[in-house]
Design an enzyme around this catalytic site. Sequence first.
Site, PDB file in Angstrom:
ATOM      1  N   ARG A 147      -6.011  -0.328   0.353  1.00 44.65           N
ATOM      2  CA  ARG A 147      -6.808   0.176   1.487  1.00 44.65           C
ATOM      3  C   ARG A 147      -7.182   1.635   1.276  1.00 44.65           C
ATOM      4  O   ARG A 147      -7.729   1.961   0.259  1.00 44.65           O
ATOM      5  CB  ARG A 147      -6.043   0.012   2.815  1.00 44.65           C
ATOM      6  CG  ARG A 147      -6.053  -1.393   3.303  1.00 44.65           C
ATOM      7  CD  ARG A 147      -6.280  -1.440   4.826  1.00 44.65           C
ATOM      8  NE  ARG A 147      -6.495  -2.818   5.212  1.00 44.65           N
ATOM      9  CZ  ARG A 147      -5.590  -3.590   5.792  1.00 44.65           C
ATOM     10  NH1 ARG A 147      -4.411  -3.113   6.102  1.00 44.65           N
ATOM     11  NH2 ARG A 147      -5.877  -4.844   6.078  1.00 44.65           N
ATOM     12  N   ASP A 164       0.816  -1.225   0.000  1.00 48.41           N
ATOM     13  CA  ASP A 164       0.000   0.000   0.000  1.00 48.41           C
ATOM     14  C   ASP A 164       0.860   1.290   0.000  1.00 48.41           C
ATOM     15  O   ASP A 164       0.357   2.356  -0.294  1.00 48.41           O
ATOM     16  CB  ASP A 164      -0.920   0.039   1.230  1.00 48.41           C
ATOM     17  CG  ASP A 164      -1.790  -1.199   1.360  1.00 48.41           C
ATOM     18  OD1 ASP A 164      -1.935  -1.928   0.356  1.00 48.41           O
ATOM     19  OD2 ASP A 164      -2.311  -1.454   2.461  1.00 48.41           O
TER      20      ASP A 164
END
Length: 368
Positions: free
Chosen positions: A191, A147
Amino acid sequence: MSIKIGVLTGGGDCPGLNPAIKWVVKTALDSRLSKERDVTFEVVGIREGWRGIAAIDARSQADVSQYIVPLDEEIVRTWDRYGGTNLGTSRFNPFTPKDDRSKQLIANLKLLKISCLVVIGGEDTLGVAYKLSAMGIKVVGIPKTIDKDLEGTDYTLGFESAVQIITEEIDRLRTTAGSHKRIFVVETMGRNAGWLALEGGESSGSYIILIPEYDFEIDRINALLLEGRAKGARYDIVVASEGAKPKGGKEVIRKQGQDGFGHVFLGGVGEFLANEIERGTGLETRSISLSHLQRGGSPCAYDRRMGRYFGIAAIDLIVKEEFNSMVSYRNGRITAVPLEEAIGKIRIVDVKTHYDTERYNGRRTLLR
Ligand code: F6P
């Protein structure tokens, strides 16, 4: 003096973990360096992240050999070529309020004579490391997550491998999308940070990129797609981060509940968009979620190198007794930051400097 180091990987796996473990071991056990440093190390691997040290009873030999493995240079010799983590990982949180295992974890470290930990993880795993350091445990962190959302560092292991995978998969989709004149919505992970979608979308030359940091309007997406078709596009690729959401709407989740660190289970925005786009434009639209493919396979060259540098730097920090810190990559240099700087918040895309809110894509003016 000999110091026993425990190394563990926590949270989601990714390519780059094994190279980092290899270089922690090689640097710690390098005999020439030991002489220079006047300190010798022993290294053990802790299997399955925090679970491997918190959920066992260290007095029982059976438990110990299952979760604690001695590592040497021969064992880790080829590890930098392999993806995932050879130590295993988990999203186990030893500070779960209803089942707090932190005291047992600390007691186990003492019983096993592990005097410091190299913790390779993202915000959750390093958050646990930070809490433990406040309880007197010596820890050094290495940043990893596809991420790339950790504060305190410009790079986290796994990111470039994931971007490479996104790029290759989109290259593959283009031929079939083109043959059928279809729109493909490609859902990426990430995310609440849009880095993977943004840089994966930019690397693959995708027409539209949707990120969590800027809520999309479906009418605008459809208008852009129709505009592209009017200009002659035969097919289109739309990249959507799993955390992207419509203006005034909510993130799409694939199932109810939360993981051990309180994260909801994101997933499904690609399919949602494909339906909305097909309805709004009349153009045939399909969706695909790249899901865990993005964390699979062997590390790209960059993650092998960064794993090496991060692993070496972690041992440097231990030698200098700079505990409660995290190795970091900042402005092109390997450095370190206090763990505190890396946790408690995430690093997200700055829309002003990185995103074109008209085109729903990366910016076309980069210098300000
Ligand atoms: O944090 C890494 C990550 O891959 C996220 O991008 C994603 O939302 C999540 O982990 C998926 O977790 P799991 O592997 O538990 O399904």
